[in-house]
Design a protein around this motif. Structure first.
Motif: not given
Length: 441
Positions: A281-301
């Motif tokens: 996992i590239d955690w720098v990319s994960v910085d982009e989690i939005d205010e709804h707790g999703r990343l690029w439109g994907a629900d996170l598990l």
């Protein structure tokens, strides 16, 4: 009501005045209030969430008169602010989303897109005045964690390894339940210690006549796209279909491809739900989690460590003393990886002590924990050395960029844990991680 007599002609139109008359009937109100509280008493967290949302609603009504609906992230923040110890067992967002969905199913909340509101403000108002609601919140916030076992936080034992599943039963229910009409793409986040590499084989054990699970791997974006197309062609009508696809981190492109594939099949019989499980996992990319707790439109598990309830269940299944859960938590951190194999030991505690000594000293343990990321490892070492009261502020003062995001990632990896301290939340290092990062003589 007096109008509803056996001799009344049907249909009977119930108007606003009829509703108002019923609400003014004291016995009727007492019955409704009792039934509503009985529903909330199914889980103390249901009561906390409802009271916290009602308190926010009453505050907002005084200020603007506008109704209140909150995102899942906002409700979670509000609930943890009032009662952090109530969500200590599994404080991930997707676990909390499972709670909210349970409350929707019980008729307590109503969901509209990404927002939640109390289904009936009139019934909720029967819980008391603003002062009474706040007093009940204060009393609940001063209590220990939930008295009832949270069955949603428990886990299956994998058939082959007898290790606890990487996912809780609540997560499996959300992932494997009825496929929603909207595109459904999930992105798994975690580490090898949390069982990231065991998600696919663990899920395959659940395949049955109603659930079709396909596992695929990829190395490139082209291969990723081809696997999506193949999975769509093999959809089984009348069954729930899940594609678990594993491979390297491809950033936003992998989510966009999966969303596009899911969208093209949305609404069709046998639509595919996609779970992306990256092997790193590239955690720098994960910085982009939005205010709804999703990343690029994907629900996170988000995978998590086992809390006390999960450890008790695991010990019970192995025929060991449940009273060992605190010791086992210190020795393994509650990480599924470090619990693996202990069930085959004649003495689980002795096995855990031996495994603890071995894993703490092994250089590959940092990689297993997700601390092969230099930014996260640096922050974790700082926190292990100073044990600050305010991790974000202290990391910022020591030059760690985007410290708030870093702390969030460390919490997601189980490195940092929220623990109650004098009626407030404090972030502390997982006890196993603290041992790994302790200076060696």
């Amino acid at each position: 009501h007096a109008r509803l007599k056996p001799s009344s002609l049907l249909p009977i139109v119930v108007g606003e005045q009829d509703v108002q008359n019923a609400l003014e009937d004291q016995l009727f109100k007492e019955n409704i209030r009792a039934k509503f509280r009985m529903t909330l008493s199914l889980d103390e967290r249901y009561r906390l969430i409802t009271l916290a949302m009602l308190q926010r609603f009453l505050d907002r009504r005084e200020q603007t008169g506008a109704p209140v609906s909150l995102t899942d992230v906002e409700v979670q923040a509000l609930a943890r602010e009032w009662w952090p110890q109530g969500f200590e067992e599994d404080n991930s967002l997707d676990a909390f989303q499972g709670l909210l969905q349970e409350m929707v199913g019980l008729g307590v909340l109503v969901a509209s897109g990404d927002r939640y509101a109390i289904r009936s403000s009139r019934i909720a108002a029967m819980l008391g005045s603003k002062d009474q609601v706040e007093q009940e919140l204060v009393e609940l916030s001063e209590s220990p964690g939930p008295e009832k076992l949270d069955t949603g936080s428990l886990r299956r034992l994998d058939k082959n390894t007898q290790a606890p599943s990487p996912m809780t039963s609540r997560q499996e229910g959300r992932l494997l339940g009825p496929t929603p009409a909207s595109p459904s793409v999930h992105l798994a986040l975690g580490s090898m210690a949390l069982g990231l590499d065991r998600i696919a084989p663990s899920l395959l054990e659940l395949e049955d006549d109603e659930l079709a699970i396909r596992v695929a791997t990829y190395k490139t974006a082209r291969a990723f796209s081809e696997q999506l197309s193949t999975a769509a062609e093999r959809v089984r009508a009348g069954r729930r279909n899940l594609l678990v696809i594993t491979g390297p981190w491809l950033g936003r492109e992998m989510v966009d491809l999966a969303l596009d594939a899911a969208s093209r099949r949305s609404g069709r019989t046998g639509a595919v739900r996609v779970l992306i499980v990256p092997d790193w996992i590239d955690w720098v990319s994960v910085d982009e989690i939005d205010e709804h707790g999703r990343l690029w439109g994907a629900d996170l598990l988000s995978l998590s460590t086992l809390g006390r309830s999960g450890l008790k269940q695991w010990l019970r299944a192995r025929g060991a003393l449940e009273a060992l859960e605190d010791r086992l938590r210190t020795l393994t951190g509650g990480y599924p990886l470090f619990l693996s194999g202990l069930g085959r030991s004649s003495d689980i505690l002795d096995g855990a002590i031996e495994a603890h000594t071995r894993h703490v000293a092994a250089p590959e343990t940092l990689t297993a924990l997700g601390l092969d990321d230099a930014r996260l490892a640096e922050a974790a070492r700082i926190l292990a050395q100073y044990d600050p009261e305010d991790p974000i502020a202290d990391l910022e003062s020591m030059g760690v960029e985007r410290a708030e995001k870093v702390v969030g990632h460390l919490e997601r990896l189980g490195i940092l844990e929220r623990t109650p301290n004098s009626n407030r939340t404090r972030l502390t290092l997982n006890p196993f991680v603290a041992a790994v990062l302790a200076p060696r003589g």
